[in-house]
Motif scaffolding. Structure first.
Motif, PDB file in Angstrom:
ATOM      1  N   LYS A  62      55.830  54.720  25.825  1.00 36.55           N
ATOM      2  CA  LYS A  62      55.489  53.643  26.762  1.00 36.55           C
ATOM      3  C   LYS A  62      56.063  52.311  26.293  1.00 36.55           C
ATOM      4  O   LYS A  62      56.568  51.524  27.106  1.00 36.55           O
ATOM      5  N   GLU A  63      56.014  52.081  24.993  1.00 39.17           N
ATOM      6  CA  GLU A  63      56.584  50.843  24.452  1.00 39.17           C
ATOM      7  C   GLU A  63      58.095  50.798  24.640  1.00 39.17           C
ATOM      8  O   GLU A  63      58.651  49.782  25.080  1.00 39.17           O
ATOM      9  N   LEU A  64      58.763  51.909  24.326  1.00 46.34           N
ATOM     10  CA  LEU A  64      60.220  51.947  24.448  1.00 46.34           C
ATOM     11  C   LEU A  64      60.652  51.798  25.907  1.00 46.34           C
ATOM     12  O   LEU A  64      61.626  51.109  26.214  1.00 46.34           O
ATOM     13  N   ALA A  65      59.928  52.427  26.821  1.00 41.64           N
ATOM     14  CA  ALA A  65      60.256  52.297  28.243  1.00 41.64           C
ATOM     15  C   ALA A  65      60.162  50.849  28.691  1.00 41.64           C
ATOM     16  O   ALA A  65      60.965  50.386  29.514  1.00 41.64           O
ATOM     17  N   SER A  66      59.196  50.123  28.158  1.00 41.84           N
ATOM     18  CA  SER A  66      59.058  48.707  28.532  1.00 41.84           C
ATOM     19  C   SER A  66      60.267  47.899  28.070  1.00 41.84           C
ATOM     20  O   SER A  66      60.687  46.958  28.755  1.00 41.84           O
ATOM     21  N   TYR A  67      60.842  48.264  26.925  1.00 34.90           N
ATOM     22  CA  TYR A  67      62.070  47.602  26.455  1.00 34.90           C
ATOM     23  C   TYR A  67      63.200  47.831  27.449  1.00 34.90           C
ATOM     24  O   TYR A  67      63.916  46.900  27.834  1.00 34.90           O
ATOM     25  N   TYR A  68      63.376  49.094  27.857  1.00 37.05           N
ATOM     26  CA  TYR A  68      64.453  49.419  28.790  1.00 37.05           C
ATOM     27  C   TYR A  68      64.277  48.706  30.127  1.00 37.05           C
ATOM     28  O   TYR A  68      65.235  48.193  30.711  1.00 37.05           O
ATOM     29  N   ASN A  69      63.054  48.670  30.617  1.00 33.90           N
ATOM     30  CA  ASN A  69      62.810  48.099  31.940  1.00 33.90           C
ATOM     31  C   ASN A  69      62.987  46.583  31.988  1.00 33.90           C
ATOM     32  O   ASN A  69      63.037  45.997  33.071  1.00 33.90           O
ATOM     33  N   LYS A  70      63.111  45.950  30.836  1.00 35.27           N
ATOM     34  CA  LYS A  70      63.380  44.509  30.790  1.00 35.27           C
ATOM     35  C   LYS A  70      64.874  44.216  30.779  1.00 35.27           C
ATOM     36  O   LYS A  70      65.279  43.051  30.854  1.00 35.27           O
ATOM     37  N   CYS A  71      65.694  45.258  30.686  1.00 36.25           N
ATOM     38  CA  CYS A  71      67.145  45.084  30.620  1.00 36.25           C
ATOM     39  C   CYS A  71      67.772  45.057  32.008  1.00 36.25           C
ATOM     40  O   CYS A  71      67.326  45.753  32.919  1.00 36.25           O
ATOM     41  N   TYR A  72      68.817  44.316  32.121  1.00 40.91           N
ATOM     42  CA  TYR A  72      69.553  44.163  33.381  1.00 40.91           C
ATOM     43  C   TYR A  72      70.135  45.498  33.834  1.00 40.91           C
ATOM     44  O   TYR A  72      70.774  46.207  33.063  1.00 40.91           O
ATOM     45  N   GLY A  73      69.866  45.870  35.095  1.00 41.13           N
ATOM     46  CA  GLY A  73      70.467  47.070  35.668  1.00 41.13           C
ATOM     47  C   GLY A  73      69.870  48.382  35.207  1.00 41.13           C
ATOM     48  O   GLY A  73      70.461  49.437  35.432  1.00 41.13           O
ATOM     49  N   ILE A  74      68.703  48.341  34.558  1.00 42.45           N
ATOM     50  CA  ILE A  74      68.084  49.564  34.030  1.00 42.45           C
ATOM     51  C   ILE A  74      66.695  49.758  34.630  1.00 42.45           C
ATOM     52  O   ILE A  74      65.923  48.811  34.772  1.00 42.45           O
ATOM     53  N   THR A  75      66.384  51.000  34.968  1.00 41.88           N
ATOM     54  CA  THR A  75      65.022  51.394  35.337  1.00 41.88           C
ATOM     55  C   THR A  75      64.707  52.718  34.644  1.00 41.88           C
ATOM     56  O   THR A  75      65.612  53.498  34.346  1.00 41.88           O
ATOM     57  N   THR A  76      63.445  52.961  34.398  1.00 44.68           N
ATOM     58  CA  THR A  76      63.051  54.243  33.817  1.00 44.68           C
ATOM     59  C   THR A  76      62.273  55.044  34.853  1.00 44.68           C
ATOM     60  O   THR A  76      61.643  54.497  35.751  1.00 44.68           O
ATOM     61  N   VAL A  77      62.344  56.359  34.720  1.00 42.74           N
ATOM     62  CA  VAL A  77      61.578  57.288  35.551  1.00 42.74           C
ATOM     63  C   VAL A  77      60.818  58.229  34.633  1.00 42.74           C
ATOM     64  O   VAL A  77      61.452  58.949  33.843  1.00 42.74           O
ATOM     65  N   PRO A  78      59.473  58.163  34.671  1.00 50.76           N
ATOM     66  CA  PRO A  78      58.650  57.229  35.434  1.00 50.76           C
ATOM     67  C   PRO A  78      58.770  55.795  34.889  1.00 50.76           C
ATOM     68  O   PRO A  78      59.265  55.593  33.784  1.00 50.76           O
ATOM     69  N   ASP A  79      58.258  54.839  35.662  1.00 48.67           N
ATOM     70  CA  ASP A  79      58.241  53.452  35.197  1.00 48.67           C
ATOM     71  C   ASP A  79      57.431  53.347  33.913  1.00 48.67           C
ATOM     72  O   ASP A  79      57.843  52.703  32.946  1.00 48.67           O
ATOM     73  N   ILE A  80      56.271  53.986  33.904  1.00 47.75           N
ATOM     74  CA  ILE A  80      55.442  54.116  32.694  1.00 47.75           C
ATOM     75  C   ILE A  80      55.385  55.597  32.361  1.00 47.75           C
ATOM     76  O   ILE A  80      54.904  56.399  33.175  1.00 47.75           O
ATOM     77  N   PRO A  81      55.896  56.005  31.212  1.00 45.99           N
ATOM     78  CA  PRO A  81      55.933  57.436  30.867  1.00 45.99           C
ATOM     79  C   PRO A  81      54.567  58.105  30.929  1.00 45.99           C
ATOM     80  O   PRO A  81      53.534  57.469  30.691  1.00 45.99           O
ATOM     81  N   MET A  82      54.594  59.399  31.261  1.00 45.69           N
ATOM     82  CA  MET A  82      53.373  60.197  31.312  1.00 45.69           C
ATOM     83  C   MET A  82      53.248  61.114  30.097  1.00 45.69           C
ATOM     84  O   MET A  82      52.232  61.796  29.934  1.00 45.69           O
TER      85      MET A  82
END
Length: 364
Positions: A269-289
């Motif tokens: 969840k922490e690492l996904a938040s890093y990615y989602n703050k970057c330009y042109g990047i999204t994660t799936v899911p937005d918050i990992p399960m």
């Protein structure tokens, strides 16, 4: 240098990576055998204390009557579905369009067993109760993969699982769990393995994914189911003269890592938040399960690889060794958290993502 070496080569040369448990090398086996009695007797063709004790241990952990160790999950799951089809005298099963059996096994279930497969739900989402209710044909077994790897490790709600389980039992449909990553979903559901597995008639778990062993799988269920599975294991050639290198490493890394899944989940969840703050990047899911998720980048694969190679050489920290192309203007990669993430200093991680964000903005 960056232009001469591939992304994977440069990734392997970094001093640390944010994903996984580390290199898959001989050290994995050496560590597992370090304190094993050299006089320990080998298993022989599926019998012996080494294999029988581990099978009993896993049956208890999963809350099932019995369990059998397989050299591969592919073998275990094809056999599980065959056993249920024979039990119902109905050669038809259902699963998600992106199930491992459908896209990674060269149609083994269909070619070897002549079992008809019905694909449920849209490929970009998990199976819901309405999908099961909409079935127009009788099936012997429904397979649910938790989490659904090919869509970033997404999961249905636990209430949905209970509803599907009840629906299947009312109609005599066997419910099988593709639990290759079962351990990793327990923090999200806040349930024990037994609480999840009691919803299913049979369960498969892996020992090389989140656990990080060499190879191997367990298939668990009622005594009669396991008895029939052992017969098919022999027919498949799965009763090697000895499986102890797989079993001992599975047992060692199970004990070492099964209780670290909460940490891996929080790290994801922490690492996904890093990615989602970057330009042109999204994660799936937005918050990992679970401890895994997918990273989507709105840039051409070749340009992303160049950016990552530059970052790896500048920071000595690796993010991924492989990028998958979606189309000419986008790509993605998978993230699976293990022991490695917690070994990297947060200041170093901040630096990596600051550079990533900056260089992605500069892509023309």
């Amino acid at each position: 240098m960056a232009e001469k070496n591939s992304l994977l080569e440069v990734y392997k040369q970094t001093k640390g990576q944010l994903v996984g448990h580390g290199p898959r090398n001989i050290q994995i086996l050496q560590d597992a055998f370090l304190n094993v009695d050299s006089g320990l007797e080998s298993d022989m063709y599926g019998t012996g204390k080494v294999i029988e004790n581990f099978q009993a241990k896993m049956a208890q952990y999963l809350g099932k009557e019995d369990a059998v160790f397989f050299p591969s999950g592919t073998m275990a799951q094809q056999i599980a579905l065959r056993v249920w089809c024979d039990d119902r005298e109905l050669q038809s099963v259902a699963y998600h369009p992106l199930s491992h059996l459908e896209i990674h096994e060269e149609d083994g279930l269909k070619k070897l067993h002549h079992i008809k497969t019905i694909l449920l739900a849209d490929k970009n989402r998990v199976i819901e109760l309405d999908d099961v209710k909409s079935l127009q044909e009788d099936i012997a077994c429904l397979l649910l993969e938790l989490p659904q790897r090919e869509i970033g490790g997404q999961l249905p709600t636990f209430e949905t699982l209970k509803a599907i389980s009840e629906y299947c039992r009312e109609r005599g449909i066997k419910l099988h769990l593709d639990g290759a990553r079962l351990y990793e979903i327990l923090p999200y559901y806040k349930k024990t393995a037994i609480e999840v597995c009691e919803l299913f008639d049979s369960v498969y778990v892996s020992f090389y994914k989140g656990i990080g062993g060499i190879a191997g799988a367990i298939l668990a269920g009622e005594h009669s189911f396991v008895k029939n599975s052992k017969i098919w294991k022999r027919r498949y050639g799965g009763d090697l003269i000895s499986l102890y290198p797989y079993i001992i490493s599975a047992n060692y890394y199970f004990d070492d890592r099964v209780n670290k899944m909460e940490r891996y989940y929080e790290d994801a969840k922490e690492l996904a938040s890093y990615y989602n703050k970057c330009y042109g990047i999204t994660t799936v899911p937005d918050i990992p399960m679970s401890n895994m998720f997918h990273v989507y980048l709105n840039f051409p694969k070749e340009k992303v690889e160049k950016v990552l190679i530059n970052i790896y050489e500048a920071t000595n920290i690796g993010l991924t060794g492989r990028i998958n192309e979606l189309d000419e203007q986008s790509c993605y990669f998978e993230v699976s958290i293990g022991d490695q993430y917690s070994t990297i200093n947060k200041t170093e991680i901040d630096t990596v993502f600051s550079l990533l964000n900056k260089q992605l903005k500069e892509i023309i």
